[in-house]
Design a protein around this motif. Structure first.
Motif, mmCIF file in Angstrom:
data_model
loop_
_atom_site.group_PDB
_atom_site.id
_atom_site.type_symbol
_atom_site.label_atom_id
_atom_site.label_comp_id
_atom_site.label_asym_id
_atom_site.label_seq_id
_atom_site.Cartn_x
_atom_site.Cartn_y
_atom_site.Cartn_z
ATOM 1 N N PHE A 132 0.814 -1.207 0.000
ATOM 2 C CA PHE A 132 0.000 0.000 0.000
ATOM 3 C C PHE A 132 0.851 1.263 0.000
ATOM 4 C CE2 PHE A 132 -2.671 -3.389 1.639
ATOM 5 C CZ PHE A 132 -3.686 -3.317 0.698
ATOM 6 N N ALA A 133 2.156 1.066 -0.107
ATOM 7 C CA ALA A 133 3.090 2.189 -0.247
ATOM 8 C C ALA A 133 4.367 1.629 -0.842
ATOM 9 C CB ALA A 133 3.366 2.830 1.111
ATOM 10 N N VAL A 134 5.269 2.521 -1.241
ATOM 11 C CA VAL A 134 6.576 2.058 -1.712
ATOM 12 C C VAL A 134 7.275 1.378 -0.536
ATOM 13 C CG1 VAL A 134 8.825 2.800 -2.562
ATOM 14 C CG2 VAL A 134 6.761 3.892 -3.424
ATOM 15 N N GLY A 135 7.715 0.155 -0.738
ATOM 16 C CA GLY A 135 8.352 -0.566 0.362
ATOM 17 C C GLY A 135 9.189 -1.705 -0.167
ATOM 18 N N ASP A 136 9.405 -2.686 0.689
ATOM 19 C CA ASP A 136 10.280 -3.801 0.344
ATOM 20 C C ASP A 136 9.838 -4.521 -0.932
ATOM 21 O OD1 ASP A 136 12.578 -5.339 1.064
ATOM 22 O OD2 ASP A 136 11.197 -6.966 1.515
ATOM 23 N N ALA A 137 8.529 -4.744 -1.063
ATOM 24 C CA ALA A 137 8.027 -5.435 -2.259
ATOM 25 C C ALA A 137 8.353 -4.631 -3.517
ATOM 26 C CB ALA A 137 6.520 -5.648 -2.150
ATOM 27 N N THR A 138 8.198 -3.308 -3.409
ATOM 28 C CA THR A 138 8.501 -2.433 -4.551
ATOM 29 C C THR A 138 9.976 -2.529 -4.911
ATOM 30 O OG1 THR A 138 6.985 -0.952 -3.392
ATOM 31 C CG2 THR A 138 7.967 -0.142 -5.441
ATOM 32 N N LEU A 139 10.825 -2.459 -3.902
ATOM 33 C CA LEU A 139 12.271 -2.506 -4.138
ATOM 34 C C LEU A 139 12.650 -3.805 -4.854
ATOM 35 C CD1 LEU A 139 15.134 -1.400 -3.731
ATOM 36 C CD2 LEU A 139 15.142 -2.457 -1.482
ATOM 37 N N ASN A 140 12.071 -4.910 -4.401
ATOM 38 C CA ASN A 140 12.408 -6.205 -4.994
ATOM 39 C C ASN A 140 12.009 -6.290 -6.457
ATOM 40 O OD1 ASN A 140 13.586 -8.579 -3.374
ATOM 41 N ND2 ASN A 140 12.456 -7.328 -1.903
ATOM 42 N N ARG A 141 10.791 -5.829 -6.779
ATOM 43 C CA ARG A 141 10.373 -5.922 -8.183
ATOM 44 C C ARG A 141 11.158 -4.939 -9.053
ATOM 45 N NH1 ARG A 141 4.195 -5.253 -7.693
ATOM 46 N NH2 ARG A 141 4.704 -6.919 -6.245
#
Lengths: 418, 269
Positions: A183-192
């Motif tokens: 729901f925000a820029v975070g770990d999942a975003t960084l990984n993708r």
């Protein structure tokens, strides 16, 4: 890649290979005997320089990926470990980070060269369009890459850019959530982003292959913008252009090295050496310099959705240039009117870049930069959608030389005064 | 038309000129331009002054380290080439002077009988331990503010070493008329907004230099800015040295390629 092949396998081994996989024939025809206009100037060396840049980014990037940790809690420290603890890690990272800027510097020169000499005009429309795709892929790759060090600018840049998608009516928020994987820029975003940052350069390499293919069918345009008419107009690519490209590439690498070794953080933002913190917004969120003109357009439009559309439209416009230009003459050397508007366009792009680098409420000599950016954005679209078609129709081009050879070998009155 | 245009123009003119009547509350508190430290490591051939690095380390250790960490620096960095030039025994002794949380002992305990955390002396492989166990503890001890880690501070601030030097040095000025220092803060015009939460860290003779250098505030500020420049950029000397070799090589190669280019193209014209 086009025309009759002049490859002549000498040894039995070469014949054996040639009948099965004619790779040596391909290399021979594209990099050795390929007939190239004899009048290409310095601005035509940037294609080779760009290939070099892509190679450097992939090589250093693969090494960096061996040491980088794509995890929101560890990414920042892992980059710092590369800088301090990995043998020559500082060198790899500084080449990679400055390499991005050098890559864009070269691509902008390459694109403006194509615009000036009309290299997008028939029969090179697809060559230009493939190039615009490469440019788009480069911007995406650079954006993903800038997020990876997970500094303040990485994080907030990613937040601003991904939030643009939330401007899309009805499904905007869902799209943003889908992009973030959270729901925000975070770990999942960084990984993708890391995954995509590793993937896209290889796609770029593939599209570069198409770009070179599409170049080798019609052959190079040239500063005169006239077609090759006879063998006297061309020289074989090797050794004439291999040595010329090598010389200018060496000068380019010299400039590259000055930044890497003596001003490695020149293009960077000090805030990106502060670890990402979702609770602290930096006073000014600024993208890397090569995206600033588009950032200026985005900010100059008060309505978010309109801003996004204008920014996207600025890039989409590039795809239509081959058909927006109505002139029969390619090169601006023979287009006195177009030449002036071209240089005005170049200045406008620099103004846009400057506006993008300043804070929203900045002013120069009493002129609010937001208005400068609005005017510049207006000219950007005016140039392509109105001026380009009209000038092509009303302009009286200068007399074209009869051939490249005649122009180069200097028959009086043939060469333009340039 | 004319009758409405004039008052409109006047109103606009007033609006535009309004910011020029700077009221006291609108003092421009943008930070002053940094004061140049004229450092030995400036320029393409500049190197760190070893003695200044060692003195600066002393200032960090005895003054700054009370609140500021040095997270990315390990003790073994202290004896590495291009650094402060401590010998390995000196670096080991410095490391051993720090107490770090120990691994569980053979009974699996991490606390002693009195409930205190078991510790061990630092070794070269350790990083400098943080001054506070966590961010909350750091804030609790600094009226809610978080003292930033110093190992990257000069890369993370516009102005680099000059900025750190200016901040460390810039406490000795009286605030201008009309500027009220916020309660619990201190006046430092080199800091954005002029109100800094850090109390003046340096005084004359805050440290005693073993090399006999007089420990004035300016000297201490200059030394610690030098040390932190190295902490931010431990590979600077190696980088500049390699860069020089690379540039020489490229200039020579360019010359050769230019000669080849001219020779190859000569027969065409």
């Amino acid at each position: 890649m086009s025309g009759p092949s002049t490859y002549n396998p000498k040894s039995g081994f070469e014949k054996w290979i040639d009948q099965r996989l004619p790779l040596p024939r391909l290399m021979h025809d594209t990099m050795q005997t390929f007939p190239t206009p004899r009048n290409l100037n310095i601005w035509y060396t940037f294609g080779g320089i760009l290939t070099f840049c892509l190679g450097v980014q992939i090589l250093t990037g693969v090494v960096l990926a061996m040491h980088y940790v794509a995890n929101a809690g560890m990414a920042f420290d892992s980059v710092e470990a590369i800088m301090r603890d990995v043998n020559y890690g500082w060198l790899m990272r500084y080449i990679h980070s400055n390499g991005a800027s050098m890559f864009f510097l070269a691509v902008y020169i390459h694109m403006f060269r194509g615009l000036y000499y009309g290299s997008y005009k028939a029969p090179r429309e697809l060559l230009w369009i493939i190039g615009v795709f490469i440019y788009l892929l480069m911007m995406a790759t650079a954006f993903f890459g800038y997020v990876l060090p997970w500094g303040q600018m990485s994080f907030w840049g990613a937040t601003v850019i991904t939030n643009l998608f939330s401007a899309i009516p009805l499904v905007g928020t869902q799209i943003a959530t889908w992009l973030w994987g959270d729901f925000a820029v975070g770990d999942a975003t960084l990984n993708r982003f890391f995954s995509l940052h590793y993937l896209l350069p290889f796609i770029i390499a593939g599209v570069v292959g198409l770009h070179v293919w599409a170049l080798h069918v019609p052959g190079n345009n040239n500063p005169l913008g006239i077609d090759v008419k006879s063998p006297q107009d061309t020289v074989p690519f090797h050794p004439y252009y291999t040595v010329k490209d090598a010389f200018y590439l060496c000068l380019f690498v010299l400039l590259f090295a000055v930044f890497v070794f003596y001003a490695p953080n020149f293009f960077g933002n000090p805030d990106n050496y502060v670890q990402a913190n979702p609770l602290v917004t930096p006073p000014d969120i600024v993208p890397e310099w090569y995206l600033l003109p588009f950032y200026a357009m985005l900010r100059s439009i008060p309505n978010k959705l309109m801003g996004v559309l204008v920014m996207g439209g600025a890039i989409v416009t590039l795809f239509f240039i081959p058909w927006l230009d109505t002139s029969r003459v390619r090169s601006c050397r023979f287009r006195p009117l177009m030449k002036q508007f071209f240089w005005a366009f170049a200045v406008v792009c620099v103004i846009l870049g400057y506006c993008g680098s300043q804070s929203v409420d900045a002013a120069v000599a009493g002129i609010p930069l937001i208005w400068a950016a609005r005017l510049a954005t207006f000219y950007y679209f005016l140039f392509f959608w109105i001026l380009m078609p009209i000038i092509g129709l009303i302009e009286t081009p200068k007399k074209l030389p009869t051939s490249i050879a005649q122009s180069v070998l200097g028959e009086p009155a043939a060469a333009p005064a340039e | 038309m004319r009758s409405t245009a004039l008052p409109l123009g006047l109103a606009l003119g007033l609006l535009v000129s309004a910011p020029e009547l700077t009221p006291a509350w609108a003092l421009d508190t943008a930070r002053l331009p940094v004061k140049s430290g004229d450092f030995s490591f400036n320029g393409p051939f500049g190197t760190y002054d070893r003695a200044a690095l060692q003195r600066g380390f002393q200032v960090y250790k005895e003054v700054c380290a009370a609140c500021h960490g040095l997270d990315h620096i390990a003790f073994h960095n202290l004896d590495e080439a291009g650094g402060p030039g401590f010998t390995e025994p000196q670096a080991k002794a410095i490391a051993a002077g720090y107490k770090l949380p120990a691994d569980p002992n053979d009974k699996g305990e991490i606390n002693d009988d009195k409930g205190n955390r078991l510790t061990r002396p630092g070794i070269l492989a350790d990083k400098f331990p943080p001054p506070f166990p966590n961010e909350e503890a750091a804030r609790a001890n600094n009226s809610g503010m978080l003292p930033p880690d110093l190992s990257m501070i000069e890369k993370a601030r516009e102005g680099g070493a000059d900025y750190v030097y200016s901040i460390a040095y810039g406490f000795n000025m009286a605030p201008p008329k009309g500027f009220k220092v916020t309660d619990g803060k201190y006046y430092n015009p080199y800091f954005e907004g002029w109100n800094i939460a850090m109390p003046p860290p340096l005084v004359d003779n805050a440290v005693t230099y073993s090399d006999g250098t007089k420990a004035t505030v300016a000297q201490e500020a200059h030394d610690v800015a030098t040390f932190l420049a190295w902490a931010s950029d431990t590979k600077m000397e190696e980088r500049k040295r390699m860069g020089f070799a690379v540039l020489i090589f490229l200039v020579v190669l360019s010359g050769l390629l230019f000669a080849a280019y001219r020779k190859v193209w000569a027969d065409l014209h």
